[in-house]
Design an enzyme around this catalytic site. Structure first.
Site, PDB file in Angstrom:
ATOM      1  N   ASP A  12     150.419  16.033   7.079  1.00  0.00           N
ATOM      2  CA  ASP A  12     151.319  16.469   6.004  1.00  0.00           C
ATOM      3  C   ASP A  12     151.727  15.296   5.114  1.00  0.00           C
ATOM      4  O   ASP A  12     151.794  14.150   5.564  1.00  0.00           O
ATOM      5  CB  ASP A  12     152.563  17.125   6.625  1.00  0.00           C
ATOM      6  CG  ASP A  12     153.328  17.942   5.607  1.00  0.00           C
ATOM      7  OD1 ASP A  12     152.742  18.344   4.581  1.00  0.00           O
ATOM      8  OD2 ASP A  12     154.534  18.182   5.833  1.00  0.00           O
ATOM      9  N   HIS A  29     145.247  15.252  -1.847  1.00  0.00           N
ATOM     10  CA  HIS A  29     144.409  15.929  -0.847  1.00  0.00           C
ATOM     11  C   HIS A  29     143.082  15.194  -0.652  1.00  0.00           C
ATOM     12  O   HIS A  29     142.577  15.072   0.463  1.00  0.00           O
ATOM     13  CB  HIS A  29     144.157  17.381  -1.263  1.00  0.00           C
ATOM     14  CG  HIS A  29     145.402  18.228  -1.273  1.00  0.00           C
ATOM     15  ND1 HIS A  29     146.306  18.237  -0.238  1.00  0.00           N
ATOM     16  CD2 HIS A  29     145.902  19.085  -2.203  1.00  0.00           C
ATOM     17  CE1 HIS A  29     147.304  19.066  -0.533  1.00  0.00           C
ATOM     18  NE2 HIS A  29     147.086  19.587  -1.721  1.00  0.00           N
ATOM     19  N   LEU A 123     133.413  13.254  20.717  1.00  0.00           N
ATOM     20  CA  LEU A 123     134.740  13.766  20.351  1.00  0.00           C
ATOM     21  C   LEU A 123     134.545  15.180  19.831  1.00  0.00           C
ATOM     22  O   LEU A 123     133.599  15.438  19.089  1.00  0.00           O
ATOM     23  CB  LEU A 123     135.340  12.905  19.221  1.00  0.00           C
ATOM     24  CG  LEU A 123     136.592  13.459  18.523  1.00  0.00           C
ATOM     25  CD1 LEU A 123     137.831  13.258  19.389  1.00  0.00           C
ATOM     26  CD2 LEU A 123     136.817  12.798  17.162  1.00  0.00           C
TER      27      LEU A 123
HETATM   28  C1  IPE Z   1     151.667  22.273   7.404  1.00  0.00           C
HETATM   29  O1  IPE Z   1     152.167  21.649   6.279  1.00  0.00           O
HETATM   30  C2  IPE Z   1     150.268  22.740   7.158  1.00  0.00           C
HETATM   31  C3  IPE Z   1     149.277  21.684   7.028  1.00  0.00           C
HETATM   32  C4  IPE Z   1     149.479  20.414   7.161  1.00  0.00           C
HETATM   33  C5  IPE Z   1     147.940  22.146   6.760  1.00  0.00           C
HETATM   34  P1  IPE Z   1     153.002  22.430   5.172  1.00  0.00           P
HETATM   35  O2  IPE Z   1     153.327  21.449   4.121  1.00  0.00           O
HETATM   36  O3  IPE Z   1     152.295  23.653   4.750  1.00  0.00           O
HETATM   37  O4  IPE Z   1     154.285  22.865   5.997  1.00  0.00           O
HETATM   38  P2  IPE Z   1     155.739  23.269   5.487  1.00  0.00           P
HETATM   39  O5  IPE Z   1     155.552  24.242   4.366  1.00  0.00           O
HETATM   40  O6  IPE Z   1     156.402  22.017   5.016  1.00  0.00           O
HETATM   41  O7  IPE Z   1     156.413  23.831   6.691  1.00  0.00           O
HETATM   42  C1  IPE Z   2     149.411  18.650   3.635  1.00  0.00           C
HETATM   43  O1  IPE Z   2     150.010  18.044   2.553  1.00  0.00           O
HETATM   44  C2  IPE Z   2     148.121  19.323   3.284  1.00  0.00           C
HETATM   45  C3  IPE Z   2     148.190  20.780   3.227  1.00  0.00           C
HETATM   46  C4  IPE Z   2     149.228  21.523   3.569  1.00  0.00           C
HETATM   47  C5  IPE Z   2     147.011  21.470   2.785  1.00  0.00           C
HETATM   48  P1  IPE Z   2     150.978  18.842   1.575  1.00  0.00           P
HETATM   49  O2  IPE Z   2     150.161  19.417   0.478  1.00  0.00           O
HETATM   50  O3  IPE Z   2     151.812  19.826   2.306  1.00  0.00           O
HETATM   51  O4  IPE Z   2     151.877  17.660   1.032  1.00  0.00           O
HETATM   52  P2  IPE Z   2     153.427  17.680   0.791  1.00  0.00           P
HETATM   53  O5  IPE Z   2     154.073  18.131   2.071  1.00  0.00           O
HETATM   54  O6  IPE Z   2     153.672  18.659  -0.314  1.00  0.00           O
HETATM   55  O7  IPE Z   2     153.766  16.290   0.440  1.00  0.00           O
HETATM   56 MG    MG Z   3     153.615  19.705   3.262  1.00  0.00          MG
END
Ligand code: IPE
Ligand code: IPE
Ligand code: MG
Length: 239
Positions: A12, A29, A123
């Protein structure tokens, strides 16, 4: 205690990493994929048996269409571009999630990489994509109901391990270490069944900034955790 066999990561913070640099969320991303490549190599070197990464949740469909489309395309491209390097490193790739709502092209890439890497044993990399813990448990419950209806299940003999055999990957029963980057302190619907006794490790670092040294730090902390599973510590047996 040795290196945990089953590690999971909630990757995240890509969006916030990009925002900090005045870049688009997409750039975050893309950078996240680079980090994943590094961490997979590190996990191979550290002799981790299985690494499960959260790449797209069942809730992530709520994001703007442009971001969702970008993430779907990025997944497809990554599967295609990384297959050779993953094979060279002896990585077995498995998909974890619902294939419904995914394009045929993406499913084709996933099936291809799963098939070509099936014999690898350095792995296992489980990619949780269109994954939700509740969706997984609901899907298991439906299959169980079906098998019960067809007389394949005897209820008074049905145990936790039998339930687990209906989950997406039967082998992935226990996550030992669950890492979340990006500073939020929640599970966001990841591996609800499998993380029942996982050690949780949270770091404020955004996923694109996460490095091999951070993984090593998490493993070091894991070694110092006392895992009791509801029992008592060694030497703590006074009634
Ligand atoms: C969790 O992150 C999902 C992934 C890392 C793929 P999110 O950014 O979607 O989670 P929330 O919305 O903060 O709970
Ligand atoms: C995690 O990073 C990747 C996905 C959920 C696909 P985020 O896109 O949630 O990044 P933040 O949390 O908004 O910084
Ligand atoms: Mg996020």
């Amino acid at each position: 205690m040795n290196t945990p066999k089953n590690i999971a990561i909630i990757m995240d913070g890509n969006g916030r990493w990009a925002e900090q640099r005045n870049k688009s969320r997409s750039a975050g991303h893309k950078e996240g994929v680079k980090t994943l490549k590094k961490i997979v190599k590190a996990a191979v070197n550290l002799k981790v048996e299985s690494l499960t990464v959260y790449a797209f949740s069942t809730e992530n469909w709520k994001r703007p269409k442009a971001e969702v489309d970008f993430l779907l395309t990025l997944m497809k491209r990554t599967m295609r571009n990384e297959v050779d390097e993953l094979l060279e490193n002896g990585v077995r790739v498995q998909f974890l999630g619902r294939k419904t709502n995914l394009s045929n092209n993406l499913i084709k890439e996933i099936n291809n990489i799963e098939k070509r890497s099936a014999e690898n044993s350095n792995l296992t990399l489980n990619i949780a994509f269109n994954y939700g813990g509740r969706a997984e448990i609901t899907d298991a419950a439906k299959k169980i109901a079906e098998d019960y209806k067809n007389g394949k299940i005897v209820l008074n003999k049905f145990e936790e391990k039998d339930f687990a055999s209906y989950l997406y990957q039967e082998e992935l029963q226990n996550i030992e270490l669950l890492i979340r980057t990006g500073g939020d302190l929640r599970l966001s619907n990841f591996l609800l069944w499998q993380s029942a006794y996982a050690e949780l490790y949270f770091t404020d670092k955004f996923w694109p900034d996460f490095a091999e040294s951070d993984l090593k730090q998490a493993l070091k902390e894991f070694k110092n955790r006392e895992r009791r599973f509801g029992g008592l510590n060694d030497g703590d047996h006074h009634a």
